[in-house]
Scaffold this active site. Structure first.
Site, PDB file in Angstrom:
ATOM      1  N   GLY A 172     -28.983  60.028 -72.048  1.00  0.00           N
ATOM      2  CA  GLY A 172     -30.090  59.177 -72.474  1.00  0.00           C
ATOM      3  C   GLY A 172     -29.598  57.845 -72.991  1.00  0.00           C
ATOM      4  O   GLY A 172     -28.680  57.234 -72.434  1.00  0.00           O
ATOM      5  N   GLY A 173     -30.198  57.388 -74.079  1.00  0.00           N
ATOM      6  CA  GLY A 173     -29.835  56.092 -74.648  1.00  0.00           C
ATOM      7  C   GLY A 173     -28.391  56.010 -75.089  1.00  0.00           C
ATOM      8  O   GLY A 173     -27.833  54.908 -75.188  1.00  0.00           O
ATOM      9  N   GLY A 407     -14.159  33.139 -46.317  1.00  0.00           N
ATOM     10  CA  GLY A 407     -14.666  33.136 -47.680  1.00  0.00           C
ATOM     11  C   GLY A 407     -13.859  34.021 -48.600  1.00  0.00           C
ATOM     12  O   GLY A 407     -13.755  33.755 -49.803  1.00  0.00           O
ATOM     13  N   ALA A 408     -13.259  35.083 -48.044  1.00  0.00           N
ATOM     14  CA  ALA A 408     -12.459  35.983 -48.869  1.00  0.00           C
ATOM     15  C   ALA A 408     -11.216  35.278 -49.396  1.00  0.00           C
ATOM     16  O   ALA A 408     -10.748  35.561 -50.511  1.00  0.00           O
ATOM     17  CB  ALA A 408     -12.072  37.223 -48.070  1.00  0.00           C
TER      18      ALA A 408
END
Length: 518
Positions: A172-173, A407-408
């Protein structure tokens, strides 16, 4: 007996009772699960005799659902400070023997106190998590307590190192505090993390899954990337925390730590001269390069089992703590994908926040193509790594070993992203794309018009392209590569570059904060 002696005796007795947490039976139950108690864990973590405990006598203030009948001292968490290898740290360890380690308002106040002291005094904060989640009997107070902890995690981010070790349930939290810290460790078979447990999953989706398969250490270390380290035992996990801290400064105002080494700075590694295969499509193991150039071959890998096509971790070079980022040609040819980009970007930003120089080893053919990657936002995720390198102001030394395409190439700490010293091996190929792809694009029409000689045209043009671009000299001629180095001298050249950059000072434009492409 004098009143003073009686008071002292009461104090000693109360301390003794508090140290038992939920009592001997619950301690034995904890041991039966193969788990240590909160205090036993802190004893393993901290230097002997260094622990200074705070708030031992704090009690919860809940008066509902029978909680008013029991008020154990400490209220389910042990907090304080101590030293690891003589360096100050602040700690909290949740005690599962008290109300399942569930978080109450007073427990959150204890945790917040050490978080604030760590922030104020510039020391790492380490949390040992073993909790059933929010204390239901306290309702909104427990939720408010989590919020207070999260806010301090956020304020401490980039100021002091924050480490979370999950040694039991974390649901949970409760999972958000570890997710907000810099590094998360888990213990296989005894720890798990998830927002909604197996019962909720089944009731909502109909899917049946075990706790281990839903949120165990192996899942988060290899599939989600939530866990940076997975250990087989609690002792191994605590040992990893100590090793990790040895590479880190205490806060963002300090330099990365230095440790003397007997490993010569000028040591050459002849094996590197013949490491790169003649066939550019053949793999090799990047670990061989890392182990050859770092001090004593010691490398603490982060996210070892997640996104294996890129390697990140800590090492020392000439005694200087450094962060290493390296493409791994042995996995997916070293391409960048969504997970690899996220993994490396997070690591680069951590190193930059804490003044740890970056050493980047490049062999990347590009980004992984396909609808799965595009639909999963490879553009945004790749931009995270691009952004992280471009933003970083720590010393950045880059070595391109083989491929640096498109781009790499840009993303992997190129000169235009303010790379300080960029080297290349003679085997480096720095271009928009590989020769095969380039020829198919540039001469497609010519080959189509003359199918009889298409193969000959392809071979001729490929050879010409390789002579022009499949080498590091074009980049070196234009100053995008500072030098082409002999592979066996890589250790010496990188260490000398780091020494040159020791006094580097670089700033970014004034701003409230950046807007990282999340």
């Amino acid at each position: 007996m004098s009143l003073q002696s009686e008071n002292v005796q009461k104090l000693v007795q109360r301390r003794s009772t508090a140290r038992l947490g939920g009592g001997q039976k619950r301690i034995e139950a904890q041991h039966a699960k193969g788990k240590k108690t909160a205090r036993e864990r802190l004893e393993l973590l901290l230097d002997p005799g260094s622990f200074e405990e705070y708030d031992m006598f704090v009690q919860h203030r809940c008066t509902h659902f029978g909680m008013e009948k029991s008020h154990p001292d400490g209220d389910g968490v042990v907090t304080g400070c101590g030293t690891i290898d003589g360096r100050l740290v602040y700690v909290f360890a949740q005690d599962f023997t008290v109300s399942g380690g569930s978080l109450s308002k007073t427990m959150s106040e204890k945790i917040c106190k050490v978080q604030e002291m760590a922030l104020r005094n510039g020391a790492p904060c380490i949390g040992l998590n073993d909790s059933g989640g929010a204390r239901i009997q306290e309702g909104i107070d427990a939720l408010a307590g989590y919020g207070e902890i999260f806010e301090r995690n956020i304020l401490s981010s980039g100021v002091v190192p924050q480490i979370s070790c999950i040694m039991g349930p974390c649901a949970g939290g409760a999972v958000y505090s570890p997710a907000l810290t810099d590094f998360t460790l888990m213990v296989r078979n005894t720890s798990y993390m998830f927002l909604t447990g197996p019962a909720v999953v089944k009731s909502v989706t109909g899917e049946e899954v075990s706790q281990e398969d839903l949120g165990g250490a192996s899942v988060h270390a290899s599939k989600s990337g939530v866990a940076h380290f997975a250990a087989d035992t609690e002792e191994e996990a605590i040992g990893t925390i100590k090793e990790l801290l040895s590479y880190l400064p205490r806060n963002n105002r300090e330099c990365a730590p230095f440790r003397e080494t007997a490993d010569p700075v000028g040591r050459v590694e002849d094996s590197l001269n013949s490491l790169i295969p003649d066939n550019p499509n053949k793999a090799y193991d990047m670990y061989a390069v890392i182990n050859a150039i770092v001090d004593e071959g010691k490398f603490l890998e982060v996210h070892k089992d997640f996104a294996k096509n890129i390697i990140v971790g800590f090492a020392r070079m000439g005694g200087q703590s450094v962060g290493v980022v390296a493409n791994q040609p042995a996995v997916l040819a070293g391409v960048l994908d969504i997970n690899a980009s996220r993994k490396a970007a997070r690591f680069v930003r951590f190193c930059d926040a804490f003044n740890i120089p970056l050493v980047t080893l490049v062999d990347v053919p590009g980004f992984l193509p396909g609808t799965q990657q595009e639909y999963g936002a490879i553009i945004t995720n790749g931009a995270k790594l691009l952004y992280a390198y471009g933003e970083a102001t720590v010393p950045k030394v880059t070595v391109t070993l083989r491929k640096g395409y498109g781009g790499a190439h840009i993303v992997m700490s190129c000169k235009q992203l303010r790379g300080d010293i960029n080297y290349a091996w003679p085997s480096a190929q720095i271009a928009v794309m590989g020769a095969d792809g380039a020829v198919n694009v540039l001469y497609a029409k010519e080959m189509k018009e003359d199918p009889e000689h298409a193969q000959a045209i392809f071979d001729e043009k490929k050879k010409a392209y390789e002579e022009l671009f499949s080498n590091p000299y074009q980049a070196a001629q234009k100053g995008y590569i500072d030098d082409i180095i002999e592979p066996r001298n890589t250790r010496f050249r990188v260490i000398r570059a780091l020494a040159q950059l020791e006094g580097k000072h670089q700033e970014i434009p004034a701003k409230k904060h950046d807007n990282l492409p999340l």
